[in-house]
Scaffold this motif. Structure first.
Motif, PDB file in Angstrom:
ATOM      1  N   LEU A  54       0.815  -1.271   0.210  1.00  0.00           N
ATOM      2  CA  LEU A  54       0.019   0.057  -0.219  1.00  0.00           C
ATOM      3  C   LEU A  54       0.773   1.243  -0.258  1.00  0.00           C
ATOM      4  O   LEU A  54       0.594   2.245  -0.553  1.00  0.00           O
ATOM      5  CB  LEU A  54      -1.019   0.005   1.224  1.00  0.00           C
ATOM      6  CG  LEU A  54      -2.128  -1.107   1.321  1.00  0.00           C
ATOM      7  CD1 LEU A  54      -2.851  -1.198   2.675  1.00  0.00           C
ATOM      8  CD2 LEU A  54      -2.944  -0.831   0.054  1.00  0.00           C
ATOM      9  N   ARG A  62      -4.711   3.517  -3.874  1.00  0.00           N
ATOM     10  CA  ARG A  62      -5.089   3.044  -2.506  1.00  0.00           C
ATOM     11  C   ARG A  62      -6.586   2.904  -2.181  1.00  0.00           C
ATOM     12  O   ARG A  62      -7.077   1.766  -1.933  1.00  0.00           O
ATOM     13  CB  ARG A  62      -4.578   3.557  -1.386  1.00  0.00           C
ATOM     14  CG  ARG A  62      -3.008   3.768  -1.539  1.00  0.00           C
ATOM     15  CD  ARG A  62      -2.550   4.488  -0.306  1.00  0.00           C
ATOM     16  NE  ARG A  62      -1.004   4.734  -0.192  1.00  0.00           N
ATOM     17  CZ  ARG A  62      -0.334   5.587   0.389  1.00  0.00           C
ATOM     18  NH1 ARG A  62      -0.810   6.477   1.148  1.00  0.00           N
ATOM     19  NH2 ARG A  62       1.084   5.812   0.382  1.00  0.00           N
ATOM     20  N   LEU A  76      -5.941   0.970   5.411  1.00  0.00           N
ATOM     21  CA  LEU A  76      -5.748   2.223   5.053  1.00  0.00           C
ATOM     22  C   LEU A  76      -6.052   3.288   6.307  1.00  0.00           C
ATOM     23  O   LEU A  76      -5.732   4.434   6.110  1.00  0.00           O
ATOM     24  CB  LEU A  76      -6.907   2.542   4.117  1.00  0.00           C
ATOM     25  CG  LEU A  76      -6.681   1.998   2.580  1.00  0.00           C
ATOM     26  CD1 LEU A  76      -7.609   2.374   1.833  1.00  0.00           C
ATOM     27  CD2 LEU A  76      -5.139   2.299   2.228  1.00  0.00           C
TER      28      LEU A  76
END
Length: 494
Positions: A54, A62, A76
């Motif tokens: 990521l 992302r 995230l």
């Protein structure tokens, strides 16, 4: 089917994913594409591997990847995913934000330093909203005058600005940080003990040119000063469109000459409608000369405002509707002046922890039509207030009252009896630390049919007998209480 478009036919049809981003994420070979989208295999990848993947993607990519793989979404939310590299990611980010109008940098989520932001602002961004909680503390960086001035010069359309003054924990005792109009010469600097971390700080004073004069479109300014001095008050109050100002934990350093000059030229004062000086010191009477009749919301909670300052306030700003004076040291005469000027206009009032007296509350209760529409009364830690004053305002509020709080007060059963007669629509009562007997509480429980919560515990103790507490829980199980907190030594800061 070996071309890229045929590979993508194996994806679910309802995914809202951009085609170009898929081509970047998916490997070229068909077999690898199937592995990427095998959720079972993704579950087996270690978290650190997923984080490294990521971190190699740009923010937009992302987000698109999170649409494809459910496991990505919670990852995230981790701050380390969004940390910027000064050499690469910031340059990539700079290309993305040229058209951004709102930029926020949250605590712990960035390694951006002041120098990075100065470079960024020189790109003539179209920002209208900029907010930052703090800088990465690894090199003891902090907001400085150069950065603020650069922001004002480059982002001429900025309307909202939120800044911290971040102290350096390695500097020992807090220095006094000032934005000043005087430049420090080399000879002056050599004669002082320069700060080892910041050569621009000499004798604990931050020297710079004016920094707020270019924020001509600024409407909202929020600064948490963390106990440092500020001498830019005259600059801030000279901003032509400033509507909301919030200063927290600041030591206001006022220049009488500058303040008087702005006061004389009243048309140049900022048209403030909302002002917060929570936990501020140095709120001298001369400060209120900067206020105008447009001010309707004022927060002076935990500040060192004096009665003399209050007298200047009511003269300069007679239209205040929202007033917070919690934990201020204003005396009876100050409250007399306040309530005489504002009682018919007040919509919200905070006076807990103050020296407000019974005569002040009786005067307030005579004309508080707008205030009683809020349905809230809080007299916590008002030790100069007696039951007589509270009874007067309870009768005035009547069925408008919804929430009543009187923690740690010298009040008696007469308050509960008065409430049961005039305020039967009340939904929340908190009298922890007050000397209420079984009779007063029981009458209130019987007559106030809409009561939802009753609190009688203060710092883990309650003067009511155990038998009566059990009776309350048995007869009124629908009413929420705090009886379970007895014996927990829980501290309340009213």
């Amino acid at each position: 089917m070996t071309d890229r478009s045929k590979q993508h036919k194996t994806l679910p049809a309802d995914l809202n994913v951009d085609q170009s981003s898929l081509e970047m994420i998916l490997p070229a070979k068909k077999a690898r594409a199937r592995i990427i989208h095998d959720e079972g295999l993704f579950q087996k990848l270690p978290e650190e591997v997923m984080l490294k993947i990521l971190r190699m993607l740009l923010p937009n990519d992302r987000a698109r990847l999170a649409n494809c793989i459910p496991r990505v979404s919670p990852l995230l939310n981790q701050c380390r995913i969004w940390k910027f590299s000064r050499k690469t990611s910031l340059a990539q980010f700079k290309e993305k934000v040229e058209k951004v109008v709102k930029l926020e940098i949250r605590t712990g989520g960035s390694k951006i330093l002041p120098g990075d932001l100065i470079d960024l602002f020189k790109s003539q961004l179209k920002l209208k909203h900029f907010s930052i909680d703090e800088f990465h503390s690894g090199k003891s960086e902090r907001i400085d005058a150069e950065l603020v001035a650069c922001l004002g010069g480059s982002c001429s359309n900025l309307e909202h600005l939120s800044l911290p003054y971040c102290p350096d924990s390695g500097m020992g005792p807090r220095p006094v940080l000032l934005f000043t109009n005087q430049a420090t010469t080399g000879s002056e600097r050599s004669g002082q003990n320069a700060d080892t971390h910041h050569p621009d700080i000499t004798a604990g004073v931050w020297k710079s040119q004016p920094v707020f004069q270019n924020f001509l479109q600024l409407r909202t300014l929020k600064i948490n000063s963390l106990g440092y001095e500020m001498d830019v008050i005259h600059e801030i109050f000279g901003l032509p469109n400033l509507d909301t100002l919030e200063l927290v934990d600041a030591v206001l350093k006022l220049d009488p000459v500058e303040i008087m000059a702005l006061g004389i030229l009243g048309d140049l004062l900022a048209p403030l409608r909302s002002l917060s000086l929570s936990c501020c010191r140095g709120v001298a009477p001369i400060f209120f000369g900067l206020l105008t009749t447009k001010l309707i919301k004022l927060d002076l909670s935990k500040s060192d405002v004096t009665t003399e300052g209050i007298l200047d306030l009511v003269e300069r700003s007679p239209n205040i509707e929202h007033l917070n004076l919690n934990h201020c040291t204003i005396d009876k005469y100050g409250f007399d002046a306040l309530f005489a000027a504002y009682k018919s206009k007040l919509i919200n009032l905070g006076i807990k922890g103050t020296n407000v007296e019974t005569s002040n509350i009786i005067a307030l209760s005579s004309d508080c039509e707008n205030l009683k529409r809020s349905g809230v009364l809080d007299f916590s830690s008002c030790l100069c207030l007696t039951s007589e004053g509270i009874n007067a305002i309870l009768k005035s509020f009547g069925d408008h009252l919804r929430k009543f709080t009187a923690r740690n007060c010298f009040i008696r059963d007469t308050v509960m009896l008065q409430m049961s007669d005039f305020c039967q629509e009340v939904e929340y009562i908190d009298v922890g630390g007050s000397n209420m007997s079984r009779r007063g509480i029981l009458v209130c429980l019987q007559k106030c049919q809409k009561l939802k919560e009753l609190r009688v515990v203060y710092n883990g103790s309650c003067h009511l007998t155990e038998a009566f507490r059990n009776e309350i829980q048995t007869l009124y199980p629908h009413i929420k209480t705090d009886l379970h907190e007895i014996g927990t030594n829980r501290l309340f800061y009213s």
